[in-house]
Design an enzyme around this catalytic site. Sequence first.
Site, PDB file in Angstrom:
ATOM      1  N   GLU A 281       0.809  -1.217   0.000  1.00 19.00           N
ATOM      2  CA  GLU A 281       0.000   0.000   0.000  1.00 19.00           C
ATOM      3  C   GLU A 281       0.848   1.276   0.000  1.00 19.00           C
ATOM      4  O   GLU A 281       0.395   2.327   0.454  1.00 19.00           O
ATOM      5  CB  GLU A 281      -0.940   0.002   1.211  1.00 19.00           C
ATOM      6  CG  GLU A 281      -1.934  -1.149   1.191  1.00 19.00           C
ATOM      7  CD  GLU A 281      -3.057  -0.916   2.183  1.00 19.00           C
ATOM      8  OE1 GLU A 281      -4.220  -0.810   1.746  1.00 19.00           O
ATOM      9  OE2 GLU A 281      -2.756  -0.835   3.389  1.00 19.00           O
TER      10      GLU A 281
ATOM     11  N   HIS B   2      -0.179   5.630   8.137  1.00 22.56           N
ATOM     12  CA  HIS B   2      -1.370   4.828   7.834  1.00 22.56           C
ATOM     13  C   HIS B   2      -1.509   3.750   8.897  1.00 22.56           C
ATOM     14  O   HIS B   2      -0.546   3.049   9.213  1.00 22.56           O
ATOM     15  CB  HIS B   2      -1.247   4.174   6.457  1.00 22.56           C
ATOM     16  CG  HIS B   2      -2.289   3.117   6.220  1.00 22.56           C
ATOM     17  ND1 HIS B   2      -3.624   3.410   6.154  1.00 22.56           N
ATOM     18  CD2 HIS B   2      -2.197   1.767   6.087  1.00 22.56           C
ATOM     19  CE1 HIS B   2      -4.316   2.288   5.974  1.00 22.56           C
ATOM     20  NE2 HIS B   2      -3.469   1.282   5.930  1.00 22.56           N
TER      21      HIS B   2
ATOM     22  N   HIS C 177      -4.500   0.981  11.289  1.00 22.92           N
ATOM     23  CA  HIS C 177      -5.813   0.356  11.492  1.00 22.92           C
ATOM     24  C   HIS C 177      -6.232   0.525  12.950  1.00 22.92           C
ATOM     25  O   HIS C 177      -6.857  -0.358  13.522  1.00 22.92           O
ATOM     26  CB  HIS C 177      -5.750  -1.144  11.175  1.00 22.92           C
ATOM     27  CG  HIS C 177      -5.105  -1.481   9.867  1.00 22.92           C
ATOM     28  ND1 HIS C 177      -4.475  -2.683   9.651  1.00 22.92           N
ATOM     29  CD2 HIS C 177      -4.987  -0.785   8.711  1.00 22.92           C
ATOM     30  CE1 HIS C 177      -3.992  -2.708   8.408  1.00 22.92           C
ATOM     31  NE2 HIS C 177      -4.285  -1.573   7.822  1.00 22.92           N
TER      32      HIS C 177
ATOM     33  N   HIS D 242     -11.320  -0.173   6.962  1.00 22.66           N
ATOM     34  CA  HIS D 242      -9.881  -0.330   6.793  1.00 22.66           C
ATOM     35  C   HIS D 242      -9.069   0.389   7.884  1.00 22.66           C
ATOM     36  O   HIS D 242      -8.313  -0.241   8.600  1.00 22.66           O
ATOM     37  CB  HIS D 242      -9.513   0.205   5.399  1.00 22.66           C
ATOM     38  CG  HIS D 242      -8.092  -0.018   5.002  1.00 22.66           C
ATOM     39  ND1 HIS D 242      -7.718  -0.217   3.687  1.00 22.66           N
ATOM     40  CD2 HIS D 242      -6.952  -0.059   5.723  1.00 22.66           C
ATOM     41  CE1 HIS D 242      -6.394  -0.376   3.639  1.00 22.66           C
ATOM     42  NE2 HIS D 242      -5.915  -0.288   4.861  1.00 22.66           N
TER      43      HIS D 242
END
Lengths: 244, 244, 244, 244
Positions: free
Chosen positions: A82, A101, A103, A173
Site C-alpha cells: 500500500e 497509515h 488500522h 480499513h
Amino acid sequence: MDRALANVNPALIEDLVDANRILYHLGVVDGFGHVSARHPADSSRFIISRSMAPALVTADDLMAIELGGRPVSDNAPTPYLERFIHGEIYHARPEVVAVVHSHSASIIPFTIVREATLKPVSHMSGFIGEGAPVFEIRETAGTSSDMLVRSPELGAALAKSLGPHNIVLMRGHGSTVVGLNLRQAVYRAVYAEVNARQQGEALRLGTPNYLTVGEAVESAKANDGQQDRAWNLWKRASQQSGLS
Amino acid sequence: MDRALANVNPALIEDLVDANRILYHLGVVDGFGHVSARHPADSSRFIISRSMAPALVTADDLMAIELGGRPVSDNAPTPYLERFIHGEIYHARPEVVAVVHSHSASIIPFTIVREATLKPVSHMSGFIGEGAPVFEIRETAGTSSDMLVRSPELGAALAKSLGPHNIVLMRGHGSTVVGLNLRQAVYRAVYAEVNARQQGEALRLGTPNYLTVGEAVESAKANDGQQDRAWNLWKRASQQSGLS
Amino acid sequence: MDRALANVNPALIEDLVDANRILYHLGVVDGFGHVSARHPADSSRFIISRSMAPALVTADDLMAIELGGRPVSDNAPTPYLERFIHGEIYHARPEVVAVVHSHSASIIPFTIVREATLKPVSHMSGFIGEGAPVFEIRETAGTSSDMLVRSPELGAALAKSLGPHNIVLMRGHGSTVVGLNLRQAVYRAVYAEVNARQQGEALRLGTPNYLTVGEAVESAKANDGQQDRAWNLWKRASQQSGLS
Amino acid sequence: MDRALANVNPALIEDLVDANRILYHLGVVDGFGHVSARHPADSSRFIISRSMAPALVTADDLMAIELGGRPVSDNAPTPYLERFIHGEIYHARPEVVAVVHSHSASIIPFTIVREATLKPVSHMSGFIGEGAPVFEIRETAGTSSDMLVRSPELGAALAKSLGPHNIVLMRGHGSTVVGLNLRQAVYRAVYAEVNARQQGEALRLGTPNYLTVGEAVESAKANDGQQDRAWNLWKRASQQSGLS
C-alpha cells in the site's frame, strides 16, 4: 541501509525508526500499518520501511521509493503493498512531508457507520477540524476488491478524499494522517485514536459539544508548539519497553 | 534545583516527584498535565515542574512560581503555559495546598455532554460530592480560543467555576482537582478518572443510584484516613515500572 | 509473623500471600480490598493481612482475627476496618473457608443500577447462579453512612444479603465472594469481574441468553475441577511481574 | 516429549509452542483455551498440549491424540476434557490442519445475543465471511449440561454448526476457529476477537456498513499472504514478555 538514503540527515532516519517504535508502543499500529517521510533533498521520493512489522524496524530496513511507487534502488527489498497511500498523498499535497497509515482500533467503527463523523472532542485533537472525511474504496475499486490501496489510481482516489484535511478515514480499513513534519504526523495518529475512543463514549452519554472551527484551528496551532514534549516521552517509553 | 526551593522539606520535594510519576503510571496524565504544591513557607508561591512530560520529572526540574504566574528565580526554565490554573486556584482557595490538572481519558466525555454530570458512584469517590461543575472557557475567552488557561483572567474564571468543590471539569479539555495535601489531590485525580469510567458504564445499564450527599461527605472523610495505603502502593509500582 | 499462626500449614500461608498478589495482578483489587482464609485448626478465627495494599503483602503481614473482629494476638498490627465482612460471613456460613472483598471496576455499575442483575454469561461464571443479590447498606446504616462495613452489625446484615449465594454485590461499594477453599474464592472474584464486563457488553447488543440454573450448577462443578490450571498460571504471572 | 511426536518436523513443534504463548500474550486465551495442529504424517491424529494453561506450554507438554479422542501413547498425560472440539472438526473437515478454541472476552457477548451476528468490520477480518454461525449446545446436551464439549457426539454437533465456515461461536462459552495452516488459525483467533470489539463499538454508533462477501473473500486472500508479518512480531513480543 538503502544507498539512496546515504545523504539523508541521520536525525531524520532516527526519528523515522523511533516513529515506527512509538506507533507500536502506543497501540496505533500492530503487525500492520506504516509511516513515511518525504525525502528532504528530493521531493519526488519518500522514505519508508520495507514490508515488515513497524515494531521491529531499524535504520537498515528503510528504503527510498518514488512517488509513483517504484523503489529507487536496484535490489531493493519488498516494499509495502500500500505504498501508493504515501506516494499519491505526497503528489497531491506538496506541503505534506510525513504520512502515517494505521488500522487503530477505535477509528474503525467511525469508518463504517455513516451517522458518525469523527470530530474533535478536546483541544488535543483540534487538527481533526470540522470532521474527518471518509474514503469509500468501492467508488473506485468496485464492490469486491481486497480493500487494499494497491495502485496509483487507488492512492489518488484516497488523496482526493483527503482533500485539504489532516486525516482521512478509510471505510472498513483504518485511517491516514498527514503532517508538516514527522513528529506532527505521529502526534496526529496517536490523538486521532484517542479522540475516537472518547467521542464514542461521549455519544453514548448524550449530545457532544464539539470544538468550534475556531477552537480547532487555534488549539491545533498551540499544540504544534508543544509536540516535542509528547515525542520525548514516547521515545523514552518505547525504547524502554520496546522489542529488541 | 531551583534555588527558591532550597529550604523546602525534602519529603515534599520527593512527594512531588513521586506524584508526577504516579499520575503517569496510572494513566491520569500522558505527555501533558501537571501537579503542584503550595510552597509550605510562602503561601504566595507554588512548586511545580518546568514545562515537560510528568513521567520524566526529577527534583532538578521543579521550580517556584508566584501565584500571579511569574517564576520566582531569575534564569528560571520555561514554565507550563497553563500555570495560571494553579496560581489562581491557590489565590481563590487559601486552604488548598495541592492541585492536579489532567486530560484523563474518561473525564473528557463528561466535559462535553451537557446531560451528563460527574457524580460519585462509590465510596471511593465521595469527594465528588453533589456533582462536578463544568468550566466553559467560551464565556471568558470567546468561541475561537486555543482552549488553554494561559492568563490570570482565565485562571480566575476557572477558579470561580471550581467554587468550593474538590474538582472542576473543563469543557473539551480535562479536569482540575484540589487537595488539602498533595497525596489527597493525587488520590482525587486517580479516582475521578475511575469514577467517570464506572459512571459511564452505569448510565448505559440504567439509572444509577448515586451516593447521597451524606454518604459522599462521610465516605470521603473515611478515605482520607486510608490514603497512604494507596500512595505507598502507587509509589512502589511507579518506581518499579517507571521511566529512568 | 503473628504467633497465632505458628501452627498453620505453610502451604496455606503461601497460598494466602499468593492470593493477595494474584488479585492485584489481575486488577481485582488495587490499593484496597482484602482476602482471608478461615483458620484451619480453629473455626472461630480467620487469617488476613494487616491493613495495607494487597500487592505488598508478605507472610509477615498476616494476622489471626476472631470472627467477632478482635485480633487474636496482643500487640497485633492495625487490622482492616472492614474485617467484619469476613468474620460475620464465616459466622453465618460454617462451610465457607475463604472470602474476597474487592471494588473491582466492572462490578460497581451493577451495584448501583436496579434494572441490572449480575447473571452468568458463560460457563466460567456458573457460580453466579440465578443472579447476584445486592446489599443495600442504607437499610442498616441509614442514608448518611461512610459506606464501610465497620461493625459486627453491618457485617451480619451483609451476610444476610449474601444468604446461600457465592457472591453478594454491595451498593456503591463493590462485592464479596466466598469459597469452599481459598483458590475457589480467588477464581470467583476474578471471573465475577470478567462476567460483569461481558454482561455489560451483551446488554448493549440486545437481550442476553444467560445460563440456565442447571447449566450454572453443572458448569460451576466442572470448573471447580480445573481451577488449579488457572491458579498455577496466575501465580507464575503475578510472581514474574509483581512488586518486590 | 510424547514419543508419538518423534518424527514431527521440529519447526511445527516450535510453531505450536509459540502459538500457545502468542495466544496468551494477545489475550485470546487465559488459563483456559487450546490450540492444535493435525499430525502432518498421519491425518487421523492431532498434536496438542496436555491439560494445562497455554502460557506455560513447552515442547515436552505436547501429545498426540487420535481424532476420536484417545491419546496415542500409553502413559500419556491428562488430555484436555474438550479435545473432541479438535478431533471432530479434523474429522469433518479434511482440509483443516489447525484449530484454536478460546473464551476471548469480546466474543462472548456475540454468542449470547441472538440479534447480534459477528460480521467483518474491516479487511483484517474478511475470513469471517457472511457472518459467524453459533453453536447451541442445548440442542444436543439439553438444558442442564456443564457446557463442555466433552464427547465425540458434542464435538460432531459443533463441527456441524461450523459447517464450511472458518469460525463458529459457542453460546455461553467462546469460539473455535480453523485454519489451513497453524499460523492462519492463530491469526484468525486474534482478529476474531479484535473484530468483535470493534463491531460492538460500531453497533453503538449506528448501522455498520460491513464488508461485502466479495470484499471478505478477497481481503482474506490478500491477508493470507501477509500473515507472517504478524506472526514474526507476535513471536518476538511473546518471547520477550512471556512467562519463563
